[in-house]
Design a protein around this motif. Sequence first.
Motif, PDB file in Angstrom:
ATOM      1  N   LYS A 117       0.843  -1.195   0.000  1.00 53.07           N
ATOM      2  CA  LYS A 117       0.000   0.000   0.000  1.00 53.07           C
ATOM      3  C   LYS A 117       0.876   1.241   0.000  1.00 53.07           C
ATOM      4  O   LYS A 117       1.848   1.338   0.771  1.00 53.07           O
ATOM      5  CB  LYS A 117      -0.916   0.005   1.225  1.00 53.07           C
ATOM      6  CG  LYS A 117      -2.019   1.048   1.148  1.00 53.07           C
ATOM      7  CD  LYS A 117      -3.062   0.832   2.238  1.00 53.07           C
ATOM      8  CE  LYS A 117      -4.202   1.820   2.088  1.00 53.07           C
ATOM      9  NZ  LYS A 117      -5.260   1.612   3.126  1.00 53.07           N
ATOM     10  N   PHE A 118       0.537   2.192  -0.881  1.00 53.90           N
ATOM     11  CA  PHE A 118       1.238   3.466  -0.982  1.00 53.90           C
ATOM     12  C   PHE A 118       0.197   4.575  -0.977  1.00 53.90           C
ATOM     13  O   PHE A 118      -0.499   4.790  -1.987  1.00 53.90           O
ATOM     14  CB  PHE A 118       2.088   3.528  -2.251  1.00 53.90           C
ATOM     15  CG  PHE A 118       3.164   2.475  -2.319  1.00 53.90           C
ATOM     16  CD1 PHE A 118       4.402   2.690  -1.724  1.00 53.90           C
ATOM     17  CD2 PHE A 118       2.935   1.267  -2.957  1.00 53.90           C
ATOM     18  CE1 PHE A 118       5.393   1.720  -1.778  1.00 53.90           C
ATOM     19  CE2 PHE A 118       3.921   0.294  -3.014  1.00 53.90           C
ATOM     20  CZ  PHE A 118       5.154   0.525  -2.423  1.00 53.90           C
ATOM     21  N   GLY A 119       0.037   5.237   0.138  1.00 55.96           N
ATOM     22  CA  GLY A 119      -0.959   6.288   0.242  1.00 55.96           C
ATOM     23  C   GLY A 119      -2.358   5.737   0.094  1.00 55.96           C
ATOM     24  O   GLY A 119      -2.778   4.840   0.838  1.00 55.96           O
ATOM     25  N   ASN A 120      -3.075   6.235  -0.891  1.00 50.40           N
ATOM     26  CA  ASN A 120      -4.452   5.798  -1.149  1.00 50.40           C
ATOM     27  C   ASN A 120      -4.536   4.670  -2.171  1.00 50.40           C
ATOM     28  O   ASN A 120      -5.635   4.334  -2.619  1.00 50.40           O
ATOM     29  CB  ASN A 120      -5.296   6.979  -1.637  1.00 50.40           C
ATOM     30  CG  ASN A 120      -5.500   8.028  -0.566  1.00 50.40           C
ATOM     31  OD1 ASN A 120      -5.474   7.711   0.629  1.00 50.40           O
ATOM     32  ND2 ASN A 120      -5.681   9.274  -0.973  1.00 50.40           N
ATOM     33  N   VAL A 121      -3.392   4.096  -2.524  1.00 54.64           N
ATOM     34  CA  VAL A 121      -3.365   3.064  -3.565  1.00 54.64           C
ATOM     35  C   VAL A 121      -2.882   1.746  -2.968  1.00 54.64           C
ATOM     36  O   VAL A 121      -1.816   1.687  -2.358  1.00 54.64           O
ATOM     37  CB  VAL A 121      -2.451   3.471  -4.739  1.00 54.64           C
ATOM     38  CG1 VAL A 121      -2.480   2.400  -5.826  1.00 54.64           C
ATOM     39  CG2 VAL A 121      -2.869   4.819  -5.307  1.00 54.64           C
ATOM     40  N   SER A 122      -3.679   0.694  -3.154  1.00 56.82           N
ATOM     41  CA  SER A 122      -3.273  -0.662  -2.775  1.00 56.82           C
ATOM     42  C   SER A 122      -2.841  -1.402  -4.026  1.00 56.82           C
ATOM     43  O   SER A 122      -3.540  -1.364  -5.050  1.00 56.82           O
ATOM     44  CB  SER A 122      -4.430  -1.406  -2.104  1.00 56.82           C
ATOM     45  OG  SER A 122      -4.826  -0.763  -0.902  1.00 56.82           O
ATOM     46  N   ILE A 123      -1.699  -2.077  -3.963  1.00 57.40           N
ATOM     47  CA  ILE A 123      -1.139  -2.785  -5.119  1.00 57.40           C
ATOM     48  C   ILE A 123      -1.058  -4.264  -4.796  1.00 57.40           C
ATOM     49  O   ILE A 123      -0.514  -4.658  -3.765  1.00 57.40           O
ATOM     50  CB  ILE A 123       0.253  -2.241  -5.488  1.00 57.40           C
ATOM     51  CG1 ILE A 123       0.168  -0.745  -5.791  1.00 57.40           C
ATOM     52  CG2 ILE A 123       0.815  -2.997  -6.687  1.00 57.40           C
ATOM     53  CD1 ILE A 123       1.520  -0.104  -6.030  1.00 57.40           C
ATOM     54  N   LEU A 124      -1.605  -5.053  -5.674  1.00 56.61           N
ATOM     55  CA  LEU A 124      -1.553  -6.509  -5.543  1.00 56.61           C
ATOM     56  C   LEU A 124      -0.795  -7.079  -6.734  1.00 56.61           C
ATOM     57  O   LEU A 124      -1.102  -6.753  -7.882  1.00 56.61           O
ATOM     58  CB  LEU A 124      -2.972  -7.085  -5.484  1.00 56.61           C
ATOM     59  CG  LEU A 124      -3.134  -8.600  -5.317  1.00 56.61           C
ATOM     60  CD1 LEU A 124      -4.442  -8.902  -4.592  1.00 56.61           C
ATOM     61  CD2 LEU A 124      -3.145  -9.316  -6.678  1.00 56.61           C
ATOM     62  N   GLN A 125       0.188  -7.925  -6.457  1.00 55.65           N
ATOM     63  CA  GLN A 125       0.901  -8.655  -7.503  1.00 55.65           C
ATOM     64  C   GLN A 125       0.743 -10.151  -7.239  1.00 55.65           C
ATOM     65  O   GLN A 125       0.888 -10.599  -6.104  1.00 55.65           O
ATOM     66  CB  GLN A 125       2.381  -8.285  -7.513  1.00 55.65           C
ATOM     67  CG  GLN A 125       2.644  -6.836  -7.857  1.00 55.65           C
ATOM     68  CD  GLN A 125       4.130  -6.549  -7.912  1.00 55.65           C
ATOM     69  OE1 GLN A 125       4.822  -6.869  -8.889  1.00 55.65           O
ATOM     70  NE2 GLN A 125       4.648  -5.940  -6.855  1.00 55.65           N
ATOM     71  N   ARG A 126       0.441 -10.880  -8.306  1.00 58.45           N
ATOM     72  CA  ARG A 126       0.240 -12.324  -8.165  1.00 58.45           C
ATOM     73  C   ARG A 126       0.945 -13.059  -9.296  1.00 58.45           C
ATOM     74  O   ARG A 126       0.793 -12.707 -10.469  1.00 58.45           O
ATOM     75  CB  ARG A 126      -1.253 -12.650  -8.203  1.00 58.45           C
ATOM     76  CG  ARG A 126      -1.562 -14.126  -7.922  1.00 58.45           C
ATOM     77  CD  ARG A 126      -3.043 -14.403  -8.094  1.00 58.45           C
ATOM     78  NE  ARG A 126      -3.428 -14.368  -9.493  1.00 58.45           N
ATOM     79  CZ  ARG A 126      -4.693 -14.228  -9.914  1.00 58.45           C
ATOM     80  NH1 ARG A 126      -5.659 -14.079  -9.031  1.00 58.45           N
ATOM     81  NH2 ARG A 126      -4.966 -14.216 -11.200  1.00 58.45           N
ATOM     82  N   LEU A 127       1.697 -14.080  -8.926  1.00 55.72           N
ATOM     83  CA  LEU A 127       2.346 -14.963  -9.896  1.00 55.72           C
ATOM     84  C   LEU A 127       1.784 -16.367  -9.679  1.00 55.72           C
ATOM     85  O   LEU A 127       1.871 -16.911  -8.573  1.00 55.72           O
ATOM     86  CB  LEU A 127       3.859 -14.953  -9.702  1.00 55.72           C
ATOM     87  CG  LEU A 127       4.670 -15.806 -10.685  1.00 55.72           C
ATOM     88  CD1 LEU A 127       4.523 -15.285 -12.110  1.00 55.72           C
ATOM     89  CD2 LEU A 127       6.143 -15.837 -10.273  1.00 55.72           C
TER      90      LEU A 127
END
Length: 256
Positions: A117-127
């Motif tokens: 999570k960076f500020g108001n942005v959630s980031i999901l990475q999936r392999l």
Amino acid sequence: MKNNFIGILLFVIPLAVVGLTDQKKEINQQVQTWVSINTVTKFADHWGVIGDFHIRRNDFVADPSFYFIRGGISYLPNSNVSINLGYAHMWLAPSNPDWSTFADENRIYQQAQLNAKFGNVSILQRLRNEQRWQEKIVDDKPSGDWRFTNRIRYLMSFTFRISDKKSWPQMVLSDEILLHFGEEVVYNTFDQNRFFIGIKKNINPKWSYDFGYMNVYQQKYSGYQYDMNHTIRLFFYLSTSIRKKAPSEIENSGDE
């Protein structure tokens, strides 16, 4: 004579190569609806079980595309990382409108997921890595033969909080590329790309959903035929716990 023979070869070989590779690109446009429920149940501090069920239909909702079920076990070393292992089964509807026999597909999969999570942005990475056994149907009957492929998938998803009010939905933007390999994968190492834009909303602490448009661009085994699927997607997510502590906060991004 020898020079004439070489000249003929130089003329014929390029024509043969062009005949094999210069197929006209064909794109089949269709509208689909895709609905699923994706569950995570945490039974220990670092362990949980997952289970998904998916239905996708063509021509909006008129015709079946597939039915899909998946289960597995999840190891969570911390709140941002999960590692999954499991099995899945698909019932794939025939593409020939005159046929009625569904093809079975068995999968074993391994998956690693990272949340940040960076500020108001959630980031999901999936392999995800999948070993797939796809049943071949001939003349509307199971042939007894199976196609084996190994498919690698990489997903990156961004969730944007657009308001401090919890009642407001969040915006989701994601893309996933799928590549597969196998003896019969000659012309389409690129399998498909899935782009999604939509909203995500919490219903309560356990239930949430996302809803929006997904573009599925898939290349067929022929290499020159493609499906462009304009998909209305509605995914529900259930996160629970059988521990006495609070329900798991794992972010599930399950899709077929």
